[in-house]
Design a protein around this motif. Sequence first.
Motif, PDB file in Angstrom:
ATOM      1  N   PHE A 198       0.787  -1.230   0.000  1.00  0.00           N
ATOM      2  CA  PHE A 198       0.000   0.000   0.000  1.00  0.00           C
ATOM      3  C   PHE A 198       0.824   1.287   0.000  1.00  0.00           C
ATOM      4  O   PHE A 198       0.270   2.373  -0.172  1.00  0.00           O
ATOM      5  N   GLY A 199       2.129   1.172   0.213  1.00  0.00           N
ATOM      6  CA  GLY A 199       2.972   2.363   0.195  1.00  0.00           C
ATOM      7  C   GLY A 199       3.633   2.641   1.531  1.00  0.00           C
ATOM      8  O   GLY A 199       3.061   2.378   2.592  1.00  0.00           O
ATOM      9  N   ARG A 200       4.866   3.162   1.477  1.00  0.00           N
ATOM     10  CA  ARG A 200       5.643   3.439   2.700  1.00  0.00           C
ATOM     11  C   ARG A 200       4.989   4.540   3.534  1.00  0.00           C
ATOM     12  O   ARG A 200       4.850   4.430   4.746  1.00  0.00           O
ATOM     13  N   LYS A 201       4.605   5.601   2.848  1.00  0.00           N
ATOM     14  CA  LYS A 201       4.071   6.767   3.552  1.00  0.00           C
ATOM     15  C   LYS A 201       2.790   6.430   4.299  1.00  0.00           C
ATOM     16  O   LYS A 201       2.597   6.853   5.451  1.00  0.00           O
ATOM     17  N   LYS A 202       1.911   5.661   3.664  1.00  0.00           N
ATOM     18  CA  LYS A 202       0.648   5.295   4.306  1.00  0.00           C
ATOM     19  C   LYS A 202       0.883   4.511   5.590  1.00  0.00           C
ATOM     20  O   LYS A 202       0.213   4.731   6.608  1.00  0.00           O
ATOM     21  N   VAL A 203       1.827   3.587   5.548  1.00  0.00           N
ATOM     22  CA  VAL A 203       2.114   2.764   6.726  1.00  0.00           C
ATOM     23  C   VAL A 203       2.673   3.621   7.853  1.00  0.00           C
ATOM     24  O   VAL A 203       2.291   3.466   9.024  1.00  0.00           O
ATOM     25  N   ILE A 204       3.573   4.545   7.513  1.00  0.00           N
ATOM     26  CA  ILE A 204       4.135   5.431   8.532  1.00  0.00           C
ATOM     27  C   ILE A 204       3.040   6.293   9.155  1.00  0.00           C
ATOM     28  O   ILE A 204       2.957   6.428  10.377  1.00  0.00           O
ATOM     29  N   LEU A 205       2.196   6.869   8.314  1.00  0.00           N
ATOM     30  CA  LEU A 205       1.129   7.738   8.818  1.00  0.00           C
ATOM     31  C   LEU A 205       0.160   6.976   9.722  1.00  0.00           C
ATOM     32  O   LEU A 205      -0.166   7.425  10.822  1.00  0.00           O
ATOM     33  N   ILE A 206      -0.286   5.826   9.262  1.00  0.00           N
ATOM     34  CA  ILE A 206      -1.239   5.037  10.053  1.00  0.00           C
ATOM     35  C   ILE A 206      -0.607   4.584  11.369  1.00  0.00           C
ATOM     36  O   ILE A 206      -1.207   4.711  12.442  1.00  0.00           O
ATOM     37  N   GLY A 207       0.631   4.055  11.281  1.00  0.00           N
ATOM     38  CA  GLY A 207       1.315   3.581  12.484  1.00  0.00           C
ATOM     39  C   GLY A 207       1.535   4.681  13.508  1.00  0.00           C
ATOM     40  O   GLY A 207       1.295   4.493  14.707  1.00  0.00           O
ATOM     41  N   GLN A 208       1.961   5.847  13.044  1.00  0.00           N
ATOM     42  CA  GLN A 208       2.256   6.941  13.972  1.00  0.00           C
ATOM     43  C   GLN A 208       0.990   7.600  14.518  1.00  0.00           C
ATOM     44  O   GLN A 208       0.947   7.988  15.685  1.00  0.00           O
ATOM     45  N   TYR A 209      -0.035   7.721  13.694  1.00  0.00           N
ATOM     46  CA  TYR A 209      -1.293   8.280  14.198  1.00  0.00           C
ATOM     47  C   TYR A 209      -1.893   7.368  15.272  1.00  0.00           C
ATOM     48  O   TYR A 209      -2.369   7.832  16.311  1.00  0.00           O
ATOM     49  N   LEU A 210      -1.871   6.059  15.030  1.00  0.00           N
ATOM     50  CA  LEU A 210      -2.395   5.114  16.012  1.00  0.00           C
ATOM     51  C   LEU A 210      -1.544   5.096  17.273  1.00  0.00           C
ATOM     52  O   LEU A 210      -2.069   5.014  18.392  1.00  0.00           O
ATOM     53  N   ASN A 211      -0.226   5.209  17.094  1.00  0.00           N
ATOM     54  CA  ASN A 211       0.681   5.270  18.242  1.00  0.00           C
ATOM     55  C   ASN A 211       0.377   6.488  19.116  1.00  0.00           C
ATOM     56  O   ASN A 211       0.271   6.393  20.344  1.00  0.00           O
ATOM     57  N   GLY A 212       0.189   7.639  18.468  1.00  0.00           N
ATOM     58  CA  GLY A 212      -0.138   8.851  19.203  1.00  0.00           C
ATOM     59  C   GLY A 212      -1.485   8.763  19.896  1.00  0.00           C
ATOM     60  O   GLY A 212      -1.640   9.232  21.033  1.00  0.00           O
ATOM     61  N   PHE A 213      -2.457   8.133  19.228  1.00  0.00           N
ATOM     62  CA  PHE A 213      -3.796   7.981  19.816  1.00  0.00           C
ATOM     63  C   PHE A 213      -3.739   7.115  21.079  1.00  0.00           C
ATOM     64  O   PHE A 213      -4.381   7.428  22.086  1.00  0.00           O
ATOM     65  N   VAL A 214      -2.965   6.030  21.017  1.00  0.00           N
ATOM     66  CA  VAL A 214      -2.844   5.147  22.183  1.00  0.00           C
ATOM     67  C   VAL A 214      -2.181   5.881  23.344  1.00  0.00           C
ATOM     68  O   VAL A 214      -2.613   5.759  24.500  1.00  0.00           O
ATOM     69  N   PHE A 215      -1.133   6.658  23.061  1.00  0.00           N
ATOM     70  CA  PHE A 215      -0.485   7.427  24.129  1.00  0.00           C
ATOM     71  C   PHE A 215      -1.446   8.454  24.713  1.00  0.00           C
ATOM     72  O   PHE A 215      -1.401   8.743  25.912  1.00  0.00           O
ATOM     73  N   LEU A 216      -2.315   9.004  23.876  1.00  0.00           N
ATOM     74  CA  LEU A 216      -3.307   9.955  24.365  1.00  0.00           C
ATOM     75  C   LEU A 216      -4.261   9.273  25.355  1.00  0.00           C
ATOM     76  O   LEU A 216      -4.627   9.852  26.391  1.00  0.00           O
ATOM     77  N   ILE A 217      -4.640   8.044  25.054  1.00  0.00           N
ATOM     78  CA  ILE A 217      -5.529   7.292  25.941  1.00  0.00           C
ATOM     79  C   ILE A 217      -4.875   7.038  27.305  1.00  0.00           C
ATOM     80  O   ILE A 217      -5.552   7.026  28.338  1.00  0.00           O
ATOM     81  N   THR A 218      -3.549   6.846  27.316  1.00  0.00           N
ATOM     82  CA  THR A 218      -2.862   6.554  28.586  1.00  0.00           C
ATOM     83  C   THR A 218      -3.032   7.674  29.605  1.00  0.00           C
ATOM     84  O   THR A 218      -2.916   7.437  30.807  1.00  0.00           O
ATOM     85  N   LEU A 219      -3.321   8.876  29.148  1.00  0.00           N
ATOM     86  CA  LEU A 219      -3.501  10.006  30.064  1.00  0.00           C
ATOM     87  C   LEU A 219      -4.690   9.806  31.007  1.00  0.00           C
ATOM     88  O   LEU A 219      -4.764  10.435  32.058  1.00  0.00           O
ATOM     89  N   PHE A 220      -5.609   8.921  30.621  1.00  0.00           N
ATOM     90  CA  PHE A 220      -6.811   8.709  31.422  1.00  0.00           C
ATOM     91  C   PHE A 220      -6.702   7.502  32.363  1.00  0.00           C
ATOM     92  O   PHE A 220      -7.672   7.136  33.024  1.00  0.00           O
TER      93      PHE A 220
END
Length: 199
Positions: free
Chosen positions: A75-97
């Motif tokens: 599917f492309g390098r950029k797509k994988v990086i974007l999806i992986g990093q956005y999901l990583n950031g979202f999970v870290f955001l959840i840890t705040l709670f």
Amino acid sequence: MKNIITQYTGLNKSIYYLIFARTVISLGDFSYALITLYLTLKLNITAAEAGIFLTIAALVTAPSSWLGGYLSDQFGRKKVILIGQYLNGFVFLITLFFHNSIVVVYLLIIALFFISLTRTSYISMIVELITGDQERKKGFSLLYLGINVGAGIGPLVTGIFFVEYIEYVLIGIVISNIISTLIIQFFVYETLNKIILKE
């Protein structure tokens, strides 16, 4: 000092954006250390029990990296990086709670899975953005320099603020994740099959 800087000049502009993004994400890319600190200092878990969680975290990275490589070829390098990093950031955001909860450790392992998805894509983009062997060596040298700088500064700052201000550490990781991902999204171009849309 001048020689150190000049040896990295002349590369494709996308390379510098890519490496800067990787350096920024590396500031918060120390899940193993964060898991250990959280288990032992916040939850008072024994070293043996902490070792089990770290083993699970280590086992997560290999299949994640393999999966990331496969998906980037499809599917492309950029797509994988974007999806992986956005999901990583979202999970870290959840840890705040979930302060002072074992849930944080499980979330950190999930975050490690998502960020590991991106590893192969970064390397592939370096290879595809640079054609000459000598230039490619410069690109990889600069990439690993950036990773080491980020990985060195991040844990140092965390060690200072972790005990009393863990929420700020987590917020800092989320912010670094967002900055890195936005750089990739707007300044780095897809390189799959060596198709570079823009210089």
